[in-house]
Motif scaffolding. Sequence first.
Motif, short mmCIF file in Angstrom:
data_model
loop_
_atom_site.label_atom_id
_atom_site.label_comp_id
_atom_site.label_asym_id
_atom_site.label_seq_id
_atom_site.Cartn_x
_atom_site.Cartn_y
_atom_site.Cartn_z
N GLU A 5 -13.57 -0.37 10.83
CA GLU A 5 -13.37 -2.19 10.95
C GLU A 5 -11.68 -1.90 9.97
O GLU A 5 -11.63 -1.32 9.08
N LEU A 6 -10.91 -2.67 10.55
CA LEU A 6 -9.51 -3.14 9.60
C LEU A 6 -9.02 -4.71 8.94
O LEU A 6 -9.81 -5.38 10.15
N ASP A 7 -8.63 -4.53 8.37
CA ASP A 7 -7.97 -5.42 7.29
C ASP A 7 -7.00 -5.61 6.40
O ASP A 7 -6.30 -4.71 5.86
N GLU A 8 -6.27 -6.08 7.48
CA GLU A 8 -4.59 -6.23 7.81
C GLU A 8 -3.92 -6.80 6.57
O GLU A 8 -2.92 -6.44 5.95
N SER A 9 -4.52 -7.63 5.96
CA SER A 9 -3.86 -8.39 4.42
C SER A 9 -3.91 -7.58 3.94
O SER A 9 -2.64 -7.22 2.89
N GLN A 10 -5.08 -6.48 3.45
CA GLN A 10 -4.39 -5.38 2.43
C GLN A 10 -3.68 -4.02 2.69
O GLN A 10 -2.74 -3.91 1.60
N LEU A 11 -3.58 -4.19 4.09
CA LEU A 11 -2.54 -3.22 4.31
C LEU A 11 -1.68 -3.87 4.15
O LEU A 11 -0.37 -3.46 3.63
N HIS A 12 -0.86 -5.05 4.62
CA HIS A 12 0.42 -5.88 4.36
C HIS A 12 0.76 -6.45 3.02
O HIS A 12 1.85 -5.98 2.31
N ARG A 13 -0.69 -6.30 1.78
CA ARG A 13 -0.06 -6.49 0.17
C ARG A 13 0.36 -5.06 -0.22
O ARG A 13 1.26 -5.26 -1.36
N PHE A 14 -0.66 -3.82 0.72
CA PHE A 14 0.24 -2.58 -0.59
C PHE A 14 1.48 -1.82 0.28
O PHE A 14 2.42 -2.00 -0.62
N ALA A 15 2.41 -2.36 0.97
CA ALA A 15 3.33 -2.14 1.76
C ALA A 15 4.39 -3.18 1.05
O ALA A 15 5.66 -2.69 0.78
N LEU A 16 4.27 -4.17 0.43
CA LEU A 16 5.36 -5.54 -0.58
C LEU A 16 5.07 -4.95 -1.43
O LEU A 16 5.78 -4.84 -2.01
N ALA A 17 4.62 -4.73 -1.67
CA ALA A 17 4.30 -4.21 -3.01
C ALA A 17 4.64 -2.44 -3.61
O ALA A 17 5.00 -2.33 -4.98
N GLN A 62 3.61 -0.73 10.42
CA GLN A 62 2.45 -1.05 11.86
C GLN A 62 0.82 -0.28 12.23
O GLN A 62 1.61 0.71 11.47
N ILE A 63 0.66 -1.28 12.45
CA ILE A 63 -0.54 -0.83 13.00
C ILE A 63 -0.48 -0.02 14.75
O ILE A 63 -0.29 -1.30 15.44
N CYS A 64 -0.62 0.46 14.84
CA CYS A 64 -0.97 1.12 16.36
C CYS A 64 -2.49 1.62 16.99
O CYS A 64 -3.06 2.11 15.92
N LYS A 65 -3.06 0.69 17.86
CA LYS A 65 -3.81 1.23 18.77
C LYS A 65 -4.01 2.49 19.49
O LYS A 65 -2.91 2.45 20.76
N TYR A 66 -4.93 2.75 19.73
CA TYR A 66 -5.43 4.25 20.71
C TYR A 66 -6.51 4.30 21.08
O TYR A 66 -7.36 4.13 20.10
#
Length: 750
Positions: free
Chosen positions: A64-76, A84-88
């Motif tokens: 599972e993946l929570d994109e909002s966590q990554l978004h906050r981390f990138a902004l900080a 970006q998140i790429c699917k494989y």
Amino acid sequence: MTGKLIRNDIKQNKLLSAMTIIFMAISSMLLVLTVLLFTNLLCSIDDLMATAKTPDFLQMHTGELDESQLHRFALAHSEVREWQICKYLNLENSSIYLGNYSLADSTQDNGLCVQGEKFDYLLSTENHVLNVSQGEVYVPVCYRTQYDLHLGDTMEIGSQKMHIAGFLRDSQMNSMMASSKRFLVNESDYQKLAESGEEEYLIEFLLKDGTDTGVFAADYAAEGLPANGPTITGPLIRMMNALSDGMMILVILLVSIVVLLISILCIRFILALRLERDKKEIGMLKALGIGKKEIRQLYFAKYILFSVCGAFIGLVLARTMQKPLLRQMQELYGASSAGWQSDIFSILAVLLTEGLILFSIRCGLKKTERYTVLEALFPKQTENKKNNHRQYLFIGFVVAACTFLMLVPQNLYSSLSSPKFVTYMGIGDGEIRIDIRQTEDIRTITERIDTELKNDSRVKKYTVLQTKSCPALSSDGNQINLTVEAGDHNAFPISYIEGKAPEGEKEIALSSLNAEELGLSVGSTLELLINDTQISYTICGIYSDITNGGKTAKVGISSPIKDDNIPAMWNIVYVSLEDSVSKEQWIEEYNQTGIKIVDIADYVKGTYGQTLQEIRLASKTATIIAAVIISLVVALFTRLIVEKNRYSISLQKALGFTSGSIKKSYMIKGLLPAIIGTVVGLITGNRIGEYLCGMILKSFGADRFHFVIDWNKTLFLIPIISLTTAGTAVWIGIMAIKKVKAFECCMGKE
């Protein structure tokens, strides 16, 4: 005046002049070739990575993946330029067909993806960003030759068929050393096939120039962001891209250094012979009042002319030879934009090579300054014997160096292609490897296979190893993610540099690169965070590993990391069969269950096949060059020995000795140093060569490397090539004996 003297000297000594130019040309050619290949490789990789916008930090994640966590981390983090998140979509190899070939036996993880939105682009063979239409697929370029693919061929995934519209370059996964390969499809086709495999995520970041990826990785781990998979950085991607072809270039560099040393010694020896022969002329010049400097400049001017000729020939030969060697690089990375950089570095390589040779010559010419007029005009008679011994000694040295030259690349090839090499890869010394990854329930499938193997009487032994991502605290307090393999590591042991395999509950072994980066050694402690609990582990061993970027760790079967609450990224099972069991038949039977099963030998070839091909080519080239050098040097010096002993040979004939008996004597004298040189070359090739190759492989994580020797080639093929070439050259050199007449000794020809 000087030009006329040089022309006359060259006419009188055509053979020695030609040999000098040949040695200068070969030395320049090899060093220039090394520079050209290295420059083109690095420029091609950099161009590919720049065009593709390769991520500086990549975290693979399954689950599972929570994109909002990554978004906050990138902004900080202001150092993040893009993310970006790429699917494989990871597919079962047995369900994939390329043309008429099944990928069931492929050692790679093969999957589908769509084009990156912001960066990490997949490129065409012209290095253009690809756009793919529905029903089409772009295949990794490394598969084009391997499976004999052409435009218009079909790729089948289960019942779905797609047309191969072209071939792609993947800046991340071009090399066969990268364990995964991406196929580019249209978004709609990806959605149709989503149920055919298991999806994982590539969490990618482009960072600002100058950002420390190690610090960024520590920040990522400290935030507890998705990390159920390997972490990869830009420098690691560049290293993996460069390693396969880089190994071949390093072999050529080793060859060029050895050849340069041989050339310097050969030219110095030729110079010494010339000075010895011209001793009386030098004495006469000194008696006429010509100074030391003028005499030295007269000789040096001639060698500068030889150097210019050798440099030009070397440059032309290097440019010619680079074309077939660059073909594989251009296939994977595209044409290099090195251009003027390549030309400048080539010229610098030539100047360095010829400069070293000329410096050696200049030092040798100082011998003329030591001659007094009397010594030059009336040389001692004992010097001929001394010079003969030196010539025979030099023949032995050249044969030893050339045997070394043939042996080291061959031993490196046999070592990397041997199943035993897996112990330097961080892989257990088993016969068969079973990979369980990217499935819905890794645990259930692993338990099923465990049960089947336990009840299979054909299995001698096996072990199950779980790979998990575990947070750890470095000595400076930063949190990092360790890729930890848990299980019984004594069942199929690997090569340990220090210490032993982990057995106790709180013992851990680190790869050499991890231990070096963390500043830890055997006996040190490392803090791991397991289920939010900080536990101290003792470092019990340090081992070689060149998988997963060389940064891994291993814990025992009783470690808390084996807790089922910690999800496994993948599981690996190593198997050894009873001697009477057919390995191929067993693998074929178990492959029908849909699990990826490979022979360890095939796994090594699949991972390092491209590298092995390049090293094999370099090995053949080194053998040819070594054989040419032996034939030229031995024939030349044998001929010089005959010429210097012309008086004694004539005297022997006058006393009734036949040309055949004299030839036999000289044949034995010429072959004896060649035999000794071959033995010395074999010993130094196995000892010093192993040390040199170990230094190279250590930088990639394979520490304490030892050759796996192919004794058939070491004890038979290489000595046969050396001695046959040397014997033929000696025979050619002593052919001049039959031209010596018996009456010459009566004419005062000494």
